[in-house]
Scaffold this motif. Structure first.
Motif, mmCIF file in Angstrom:
data_model
loop_
_atom_site.group_PDB
_atom_site.id
_atom_site.type_symbol
_atom_site.label_atom_id
_atom_site.label_comp_id
_atom_site.label_asym_id
_atom_site.label_seq_id
_atom_site.Cartn_x
_atom_site.Cartn_y
_atom_site.Cartn_z
ATOM 1 N N GLU A 133 -38.828 60.285 7.551
ATOM 2 C CA GLU A 133 -38.487 59.710 8.844
ATOM 3 C C GLU A 133 -37.022 59.964 9.186
ATOM 4 O OE1 GLU A 133 -39.030 55.407 9.214
ATOM 5 O OE2 GLU A 133 -40.186 55.786 11.040
ATOM 6 N N MET A 134 -36.139 59.769 8.188
ATOM 7 C CA MET A 134 -34.719 60.047 8.398
ATOM 8 C C MET A 134 -34.505 61.536 8.640
ATOM 9 S SD MET A 134 -31.581 59.083 8.630
ATOM 10 C CE MET A 134 -31.293 57.475 7.876
ATOM 11 N N ALA A 135 -35.225 62.369 7.867
ATOM 12 C CA ALA A 135 -35.087 63.818 8.020
ATOM 13 C C ALA A 135 -35.466 64.263 9.423
ATOM 14 C CB ALA A 135 -35.948 64.537 6.992
ATOM 15 N N ASP A 136 -36.534 63.695 9.952
ATOM 16 C CA ASP A 136 -36.962 64.050 11.308
ATOM 17 C C ASP A 136 -35.884 63.698 12.336
ATOM 18 O OD1 ASP A 136 -39.369 64.997 10.395
ATOM 19 O OD2 ASP A 136 -40.479 63.155 10.809
ATOM 20 N N LEU A 137 -35.268 62.547 12.152
ATOM 21 C CA LEU A 137 -34.207 62.133 13.071
ATOM 22 C C LEU A 137 -33.023 63.090 13.017
ATOM 23 C CD1 LEU A 137 -34.073 58.252 12.656
ATOM 24 C CD2 LEU A 137 -34.416 59.482 14.798
ATOM 25 N N VAL A 138 -32.660 63.501 11.798
ATOM 26 C CA VAL A 138 -31.518 64.404 11.641
ATOM 27 C C VAL A 138 -31.831 65.762 12.251
ATOM 28 C CG1 VAL A 138 -30.023 65.581 9.981
ATOM 29 C CG2 VAL A 138 -30.699 63.217 9.571
ATOM 30 N N HIS A 188 -28.444 56.186 15.938
ATOM 31 C CA HIS A 188 -27.652 54.976 15.687
ATOM 32 C C HIS A 188 -28.550 53.742 15.639
ATOM 33 C CE1 HIS A 188 -25.200 51.496 17.087
ATOM 34 N NE2 HIS A 188 -24.324 52.004 16.242
ATOM 35 N N SER A 189 -29.487 53.647 16.558
ATOM 36 C CA SER A 189 -30.389 52.502 16.620
ATOM 37 C C SER A 189 -31.276 52.435 15.377
ATOM 38 C CB SER A 189 -31.256 52.592 17.880
ATOM 39 O OG SER A 189 -32.177 51.524 17.935
ATOM 40 N N TYR A 190 -31.747 53.592 14.925
ATOM 41 C CA TYR A 190 -32.607 53.633 13.728
ATOM 42 C C TYR A 190 -31.847 53.139 12.502
ATOM 43 C CZ TYR A 190 -35.521 55.380 9.955
ATOM 44 O OH TYR A 190 -36.283 55.471 8.817
ATOM 45 N N VAL A 191 -30.629 53.626 12.316
ATOM 46 C CA VAL A 191 -29.820 53.224 11.168
ATOM 47 C C VAL A 191 -29.548 51.726 11.204
ATOM 48 C CG1 VAL A 191 -27.516 53.422 10.136
ATOM 49 C CG2 VAL A 191 -28.754 55.482 10.842
ATOM 50 N N LEU A 192 -29.226 51.221 12.379
ATOM 51 C CA LEU A 192 -28.889 49.803 12.534
ATOM 52 C C LEU A 192 -30.111 48.918 12.289
ATOM 53 C CD1 LEU A 192 -26.351 48.179 13.265
ATOM 54 C CD2 LEU A 192 -27.069 48.251 15.649
ATOM 55 N N THR A 252 -23.041 57.457 12.174
ATOM 56 C CA THR A 252 -23.600 58.311 13.226
ATOM 57 C C THR A 252 -22.583 59.349 13.682
ATOM 58 O OG1 THR A 252 -24.950 56.446 13.966
ATOM 59 C CG2 THR A 252 -24.765 58.322 15.463
ATOM 60 N N GLN A 253 -21.337 58.936 13.808
ATOM 61 C CA GLN A 253 -20.292 59.877 14.217
ATOM 62 C C GLN A 253 -20.019 60.916 13.141
ATOM 63 O OE1 GLN A 253 -16.801 57.883 15.777
ATOM 64 N NE2 GLN A 253 -18.046 56.520 17.044
ATOM 65 N N GLU A 254 -20.062 60.501 11.871
ATOM 66 C CA GLU A 254 -19.885 61.454 10.775
ATOM 67 C C GLU A 254 -20.976 62.518 10.809
ATOM 68 O OE1 GLU A 254 -17.720 61.775 7.885
ATOM 69 O OE2 GLU A 254 -16.406 60.693 9.259
ATOM 70 N N VAL A 255 -22.216 62.078 11.012
ATOM 71 C CA VAL A 255 -23.332 63.021 11.079
ATOM 72 C C VAL A 255 -23.179 63.929 12.297
ATOM 73 C CG1 VAL A 255 -25.836 63.231 11.371
ATOM 74 C CG2 VAL A 255 -24.896 61.489 9.830
ATOM 75 N N LEU A 256 -22.827 63.324 13.432
ATOM 76 C CA LEU A 256 -22.666 64.100 14.661
ATOM 77 C C LEU A 256 -21.641 65.213 14.490
ATOM 78 C CD1 LEU A 256 -23.290 64.328 17.778
ATOM 79 C CD2 LEU A 256 -21.233 62.943 18.097
ATOM 80 N N PHE A 257 -20.453 64.875 13.986
ATOM 81 C CA PHE A 257 -19.416 65.891 13.860
ATOM 82 C C PHE A 257 -19.750 66.919 12.776
ATOM 83 C CE2 PHE A 257 -16.613 62.879 16.205
ATOM 84 C CZ PHE A 257 -16.216 63.765 17.193
#
Length: 396
Positions: A324-329, A272-276, A290-295
């Motif tokens: 960088e985004m891929a690593d976070l996911v 969430h912090s990274y996206v923001l 973030t919630q969409e990705v989480l679920f």
């Protein structure tokens, strides 16, 4: 079907949906002005709606009555039977009822869905109305005085507390496990309530589901509202017959039972912090994504599907930004407890098998490397991007 025909069909369905919404809105707000009597309120309902109230109150031998006779019967019976309705509620709806009583029988209708407003009308004692140009939920005059001492009724409060515990157990179990067969679901509830299920549990379950739309019932199973394919979750759980469902304490289940609960752990906060911080986006939109990705992860989406979803929201100007985004996911995926895994996260599941000296089952571990889309070995580079071996980092 030709594209033009398909587009016409969609437009037709949208127009019909808009007409139905307008009709419902008119029904909710253009027929009743507060304050009003019970008879005035019931007279705004159709015969079918009156029969729905009769069925809810379980009034026998009245199915053949016409509208006038049915209205007379409900005016007579409702004051005596309304307790059977609100004693099925949990603390949130009961608090609304207490607020109605304290405020002279009226509260703002803001914040409720159309379905919830229709539910209140179906109870026979809370109605939608207009008061001084504002949309309100209102009690008929007769009930304001009738229910005046409700807040001090200890027996009623005891029932509401019981219902609230059931409500939170239902929600919490489905938050952690996604989908459960009816047999397993009820077994868990019995475990946490310490005995055989009270027959009223099913009444409360059905009533809360009708109001909140927070769970799904299908094919002898119960599912969290975010589950798209319950049968697939059940099948994946059955394939993991070698493990029990992740053990939970009652406190964990109840905590997750609050409506809208999200476990905002370190992984969630990091994403969430990274996206923001890296995209021009409002805080509530970052929370939503973030919630969409989480679920999606909890459901068991593959890495490719997750990244495709993110590409619909974000543009990655460089290869480095995409990586960088891929690593976070990948990191979020590997540390998120997932429904097909019976409530375990991929890292947790791997550790569990190793601790029990069991070979990793043939099913995929769901510990992913984004680049290879393959299961990660103990001596492979950790997919979180740390540069360490998996066994020395996330697999430790």
């Amino acid at each position: 079907m030709k594209k033009q025909d398909f587009e016409r069909l969609i437009k037709g369905l949208q127009a019909e949906s808009a007409r139905m919404a307008a009709s419902t809105d008119k029904k909710l707000w253009e027929t009743l002005r507060a304050p009003f009597s019970l008879r005035e309120a019931l007279s705004t309902l159709t015969k079918d709606e009156l029969h729905d109230i009769r069925k809810l109150l379980e009034i026998p031998r009245a199915s053949s009555l016409n509208k006038a006779a049915l209205t007379d019967l409900l005016c007579e019976q409702l004051p005596h039977l309304v307790e059977n309705v609100y004693t099925r509620w949990e603390d949130m709806r009961f608090a609304l009822l207490l607020k109605l009583i304290k405020q002279g029988g009226m509260v703002s209708a803001d914040g409720f869905t159309t379905g919830q407003l229709m539910y209140f009308r179906s109870t026979g004692f809370i109605f939608t109305a207009i008061y001084e140009g504002e949309r309100v939920l209102a009690l008929p005059n007769e009930f304001t005085e009738l229910l005046k001492g409700l807040e001090k009724d200890r027996e009623v409060k005891k029932l509401i507390n019981r219902n609230t515990e059931w409500f939170k157990l239902i929600n919490g179990l489905l938050y952690h496990y996604g989908t459960l067969s009816s047999t397993v679901f009820f077994r868990f509830v019995e475990k946490f309530t310490g005995g055989s299920l009270d027959p009223l549990f099913f009444t409360v379950l059905n009533d809360t589901s009708k109001f909140y739309k927070h769970i799904q019932k299908s094919h002898h199973a119960y599912s969290h509202i975010e589950v798209d394919e319950p049968a697939e979750i059940l099948q994946a759980q059955e394939m993991r017959a070698d493990i029990e469902f992740r053990p939970l304490t009652k406190e964990e289940v109840v905590r997750a039972g609050a409506l809208g609960y999200i476990e905002r752990d370190e992984c969630y906060r990091k994403f969430h912090s990274y996206v923001l911080s890296n995209y021009d986006i409002e805080k509530h939109d970052a929370e939503h994504i973030t919630q969409e990705v989480l679920f999606s992860i909890k459901t068991g989406y593959a890495m490719g599907e997750l990244f495709e979803m993110l590409q619909e929201w974000f543009e990655f100007p460089t290869k480095e930004a995409a990586e960088e985004m891929a690593d976070l996911v990948v990191y979020l995926n590997n540390h998120t407890r997932q429904w097909p895994n019976k409530g375990y996260g991929p890292i947790e599941l791997r550790k569990k098998h190793e601790a029990e000296s069991k070979p990793t089952p043939e099913q995929p571990s769901n510990v992913f490397s984004f680049e290879t889309k393959q299961k990660v070995g103990r001596n492979d580079a950790c997919p979180c991007g740390s540069g360490k071996k998996f066994k020395k980092c996330c697999g430790a």
